[in-house]
Design an enzyme around this catalytic site. Structure first.
Site, PDB file in Angstrom:
ATOM      1  CE1 TYR A 104      -4.169  -1.577   0.099  1.00 46.60           C
ATOM      2  CE2 TYR A 104      -3.094  -3.071   1.625  1.00 46.60           C
ATOM      3  CZ  TYR A 104      -4.152  -2.770   0.791  1.00 46.60           C
ATOM      4  OH  TYR A 104      -5.182  -3.655   0.642  1.00 46.60           O
ATOM      5  CG  LEU A 105       2.793   2.179   3.110  1.00 44.74           C
ATOM      6  CD1 LEU A 105       3.649   2.011   4.343  1.00 44.74           C
ATOM      7  CD2 LEU A 105       1.842   3.360   3.266  1.00 44.74           C
TER       8      LEU A 105
END
Length: 666
Positions: free
Chosen positions: A624-625
DNA sequence: TGTGACACTTAGAAAACCCCGG
DNA sequence: CCGGGGTTTTCTAAGTGTCACA
């Protein structure tokens, strides 16, 4: 001659422009020729071979080099004794090609729509070893009597015996499912005899398994090395493929071994037999004109196809759920890397229009159409709480878990007033992997009113959003921004939260441990948002206590070191500037400092670990990052990248490592 | 407009590995 | 050198989202 080298260099450049298949190779070749001295015969010989091979669409420089060295040595045996010469040469060529390929790696032309590659060659999947029958001294007992099972039944019995220490075997559903499938593997006689699982004694099978595990742990170094080398050979042979111009690692090149299905949570199919996969079950996908992988001796593949619109190398259908399984590339591959990059670029595009979209769904909360109101509330949850989309699932096929669109009325409770806030929604449901989502959230009046409306005249079991599904939601989203779907909000909110938290929490003048703590805290904020949990490690309390006592020990050492320092200082005063005493003072000072540093480091570590007890950071970091945020942060904070990304994470994010500058903003 | 097949990403548990202090 | 605890890697289940088809 020299003219030819220049010619090759120009040819390389030309081909590079023209976008031909062999362009990278020719370009490298040209540069290499240009630089290589005439006297370097080995190198030139390599190049000759390289040129020959260039015609055979084997384009990966590294593997070429590997295959070439034995050849070189066989032609120039004299070099075998001149390791340094060879090594220097090998290193030179290797580095040169690696750098060249790396710099070109992210700049290659895109293919037309849907085409994922032009060339794909691999060795097929690796199959698990055949079942080894039990030794004669290990028995299965039924009702107290030794029963010699048929091979098939014995194998499945062993699957169960190996799991006896696991909670699974205490679960009713698991036991029943296992027993049902086990009986299918039995001969008629066995089936007649064995009718009650509770009369089965797997004790000796289990003991044998435990013993094997112990024995492997206790193995000496040499034997471990032998096994390691054997595994390495398997990786070397099956673990890589050639995709276009690159030799790529395959993610899961091993066929999943048979066993008992381990569904998460209250899975209705847990315990069923996951069958052994035969080559006859496997579809091979590779490039036209590549060498088709050989099936294991005496077998054939189910099918060989040449589909370059997909990225898998092999696939089969799994028998428990009937779903497809694929063999695909490792995350470090160019193909996966580019996809990952694309994902974050879509999320960044959302950043530029998220205000508009938020305004839109605030408006839709007042819509006359019920569908639109439901869509607006769902979107609000997805945006604010980072809920998953929530596709519908077939009832009875999987554990009862939900996401946003599939929420049911029993999953939320509405409070006009709770703990000092108005309009509070209490969420309590099982999400992906049966991880519980529990949260009390104050929402806007309008959302709250809508939720009351949606709950009217419904009973537990009814859908909260009865007019909505993920298809409808995503269709709407993609009309707001091309490529926008529900999951993009999770990516966007995760990444923007990291960036925001890093800005808030980090301090350029802090020491490295503190910087890393603030990074982990920012990461943690995201993990909390995305509800990434883990079971607290079994040894958590113990290891926390150990750490605390270590800190205590250091504290005592510090007190001691401090008093020694004071003592030393006093002595110096008495005997003014005796060089030995001065050195002693310095030493003691150092000791005090070292102690303080270590205590600080351990305390930070303790804080970090305590805060991280039930939170899993890995998933958000990996999925997600946007890695560019982290890489830029490292550069700005002067923290080495390997402090936050381990080797495989750095490999996965190679694309970001290559391109990120300090001024990157998500 | 719904539905199932398919392809691909995301997920936590467990196994394997590795490193550090005794 | 060895054991245990933390870290990394492996494993495979469980999601998301698209598309073809009825």
């Amino acid at each position: 001659g020299k003219e030819n080298r220049v010619l090759f260099y120009l040819l390389g450049l030309l081909l590079l422009q023209a976008g031909k298949e062999n362009r990278v190779l020719f370009h490298c070749l040209g540069l290499l020729l240009l630089q290589a001295g005439k006297e370097n015969r080995v190198l030139f010989h390599c190049l000759g071979l390289l040129l020959l091979l260039a015609g055979h669409c084997i384009l990966d420089a590294h593997s070429l080099l590997l295959s070439l060295w034995p050849h070189v040595i066989s032609i120039y045996p004299v070099f075998e004794n001149q390791c340094s010469t060879l090594n220097v040469c090998a290193e030179y060529v290797h580095t040169f090609f690696s750098n060249m390929l790396l710099s070109l790696r992210w700049e290659e032309a895109k293919y037309e729509d849907g085409v994922k590659w032009k060339f794909l060659e691999h060795k097929g999947p690796h199959f698990p070893p055949e079942y080894q029958p039990l030794p004669d001294n290990v028995h299965f007992y039924y009702n107290g009597n030794i029963v010699k099972l048929s091979l098939a039944a014995e194998e499945v019995a062993l699957f169960y015996a190996q799991m006896l220490d696991h909670e699974y075997t205490t679960k009713e559903v698991f036991r029943n499912n296992f027993f049902k499938d086990w009986r299918k593997e039995m001969t008629l006689e066995e089936r007649m005899l064995i009718t009650d699982l509770s009369k089965c004694d797997f004790g000796e099978l289990h003991a044998m398994h435990v013993e094997k595990v112990e024995a492997r742990k206790a193995m000496n170094k040499e034997d471990k090395l032998v096994i390691k080398e054997a595994n390495q050979r398997i990786v070397d042979e099956y673990g890589f493929c050639m995709l276009d111009n690159h030799r790529e690692r395959i993610g899961n090149f091993k066929i999943e071994p048979p066993g008992l299905f381990r569904g998460r949570g209250e899975h209705p199919k847990q315990g069923y037999l996951k069958k052994r996969i035969q080559p006859e079950d496997v579809i091979i996908n590779c490039g036209k004109g590549s060498r088709v992988p050989e099936p294991p001796a005496g077998h054939r593949w189910k099918e060989v196809r040449y589909d370059n619109t997909v990225t898998w190398l092999a696939s089969w259908t799994e028998n428990v759920q009937g779903s497809c399984k694929y063999i695909m590339l490792n995350p470090s591959s160019k193909l996966k890397g580019e996809k990952d990059w694309e994902k974050y670029e879509v999320a960044r595009r959302l950043k530029s229009c998220v205000d508009r979209i938020r305004l839109q769904y605030q408006q839709d909360l007042k819509s006359k159409q019920m569908v639109n109101r439901q869509r607006a509330v769902a979107l609000y949850f997805i945006d604010v709480l980072a809920l998953r989309a929530g596709n519908e699932k077939e009832e009875g096929e999987t554990a009862d878990t939900v996401g946003c669109c599939s929420l049911r009325v029993e999953h939320i409770t509405l409070y006009d007033r709770l703990e000092g806030s108005d309009c509070v929604v209490e969420f309590d449901f099982l999400g992906k992997d049966c991880i519980r989502y529990y949260n009390k959230v104050p929402v806007t009046k309008r959302v709250f009113k809508n939720l009351k409306l949606f709950m009217e005249n419904k009973e537990p079991g009814d859908d909260l959003f009865d007019r909505l599904n993920t298809g409808l939601l995503n269709k709407h989203l993609s009309s707001l921004m091309p490529g926008l779907t529900a999951k993009v909000f999770r990516t966007y909110n995760a990444s923007i939260t990291l960036q925001e938290q890093l800005r808030k929490l980090s301090n350029g003048t802090a020491n490295q441990a503190e910087k890393l703590l603030s990074y982990n805290r920012a990461n943690r904020a995201v993990a909390v948002l995305c509800n990434h949990q883990r079971a607290p490690p079994k040894t958590f309390d113990q290891s926390m206590a150990n750490l605390q006592s270590k800190i205590e020990v250091r504290r005592e050492q510090l007190t001691l070191a401090k008093s020694e320092l004071t003592l030393a200082k006093k002595e110096v005063k008495g005997h003014c500037s005796d060089s030995k005493l001065l050195a002693l003072v310095e030493r003691k000072k150092k000791a005090v400092q070292r102690c303080e540093e270590q205590i600080m480091k351990m305390e930070v570590q303790a804080t970090d670990r305590e805060e991280n007890k039930q939170i899993a950071l890995g998933t958000s970091k990996l999925n997600y990052l946007d890695p560019r945020i982290s890489i830029a942060w490292c550069k700005n904070m002067e923290v080495p990248l390997e402090k936050i990304y381990n080797k495989s994470q750095r490999d996965k994010f190679a694309w970001a490592v290559d391109m990120t500058q300090t001024d990157f903003i998500f």
